[in-house]
Enzyme design. Sequence first.
Site, PDB file in Angstrom:
ATOM      1  N   GLU A   1      36.674 -95.646  57.821  1.00 37.72           N
ATOM      2  CA  GLU A   1      37.541 -96.816  57.952  1.00 37.72           C
ATOM      3  C   GLU A   1      38.968 -96.400  57.685  1.00 37.72           C
ATOM      4  OE1 GLU A   1      36.887-100.196  58.380  1.00 37.72           O
ATOM      5  OE2 GLU A   1      34.742 -99.878  58.704  1.00 37.72           O
TER       6      GLU A   1
ATOM      7  N   PRO B   1      46.747 -96.159  54.769  1.00 38.34           N
ATOM      8  CA  PRO B   1      46.537 -95.492  56.062  1.00 38.34           C
ATOM      9  C   PRO B   1      46.710 -93.975  55.953  1.00 38.34           C
ATOM     10  CG  PRO B   1      47.968 -97.411  56.309  1.00 38.34           C
ATOM     11  CD  PRO B   1      47.798 -97.178  54.827  1.00 38.34           C
ATOM     12  N   GLY B   2      46.017 -93.264  56.830  1.00 35.30           N
ATOM     13  CA  GLY B   2      46.168 -91.813  56.909  1.00 35.30           C
ATOM     14  C   GLY B   2      45.683 -91.090  55.671  1.00 35.30           C
ATOM     15  N   ARG B   3      44.808 -91.722  54.923  1.00 37.74           N
ATOM     16  CA  ARG B   3      44.285 -91.124  53.674  1.00 37.74           C
ATOM     17  C   ARG B   3      45.384 -90.860  52.646  1.00 37.74           C
ATOM     18  NH1 ARG B   3      40.638 -93.294  55.698  1.00 37.74           N
ATOM     19  NH2 ARG B   3      38.550 -92.491  56.076  1.00 37.74           N
ATOM     20  N   MET B   4      46.518 -91.556  52.783  1.00 39.96           N
ATOM     21  CA  MET B   4      47.613 -91.413  51.805  1.00 39.96           C
ATOM     22  C   MET B   4      47.461 -92.509  50.748  1.00 39.96           C
ATOM     23  SD  MET B   4      49.273 -88.766  52.650  1.00 39.96           S
ATOM     24  CE  MET B   4      50.945 -88.855  52.023  1.00 39.96           C
TER      25      MET B   4
END
Length: 215
Positions: free
Chosen positions: A11, A192-195
Amino acid sequence: MTDVDLAQLREEYARAGLEESDLADEPIAMFRRWFDEAVAADLHEPNAMVVATADAEGRPAARLVLLKGLSDAGFVFFTNTRSRKGEELAANPRCALLFPWHPLERQVRVDGTATPLPPADVAAYFATRPRGSQLGAWASHQSREVADRAALLAAYDEVTARFPEPGEVPVPEEWGGYVVRPEGVEFWQGRPGRMHDRLVYRRTDAGWTTVRLAP
Ligand SMILES: Cc1cc2nc3c(=O)[nH]c(=O)nc-3n(C[C@H](O)[C@H](O)[C@H](O)COP(=O)(O)O)c2cc1C
């Protein structure tokens, strides 16, 4: 298992962020704030938490338990003190708690030390449990092997007869509770973006400090 491709199952998290300026002065107040939001979001059993323990040799074990109290002293849960978790906490009181609030793209991680609750607190909580759960606490020697389900049901029938209504069901000797005093509490918010945002309170002699960890 079906033919779901686990490698593709992911996700993107974009609901919210967590800034240093969002943090309360101390982690219990911050936890209350997020817990209230989990309740408001109608999460299923928002007080369900994973409790991780380790035995004297460092072998870990984890299981779900319900948070039943929160105070300045810490996080409270109730269980059988001779269960696997009870034996492990007796040998090694350090433990970790995890609240997995997926629908909010949040988790809270607690590292701490568990202390048994005083008998008066245990009795006060036990008195609030439904009678069936009180009897179940007597019938089940949690985490020990049973021959089969029939043996378990026979034990339940036996205690039902031993403690007839309307008399009260006393607290079983092996029933108890713990308060986990936090040493560190991490608030994790998916981005978002695994940040992702990871803000951690750490207990120091001078009070709580906070740091940000890389996601
Ligand atoms: C949602 C959920 C909540 C649970 N809450 C408790 C609880 O509050 N206390 C408890 O002793 N076990 C609770 N259990 C059962 C534990 O997960 C576990 O099976 C049991 O405590 C024995 O664990 P142990 O053998 O590691 O000691 C719960 C299980 C689930 C799925």
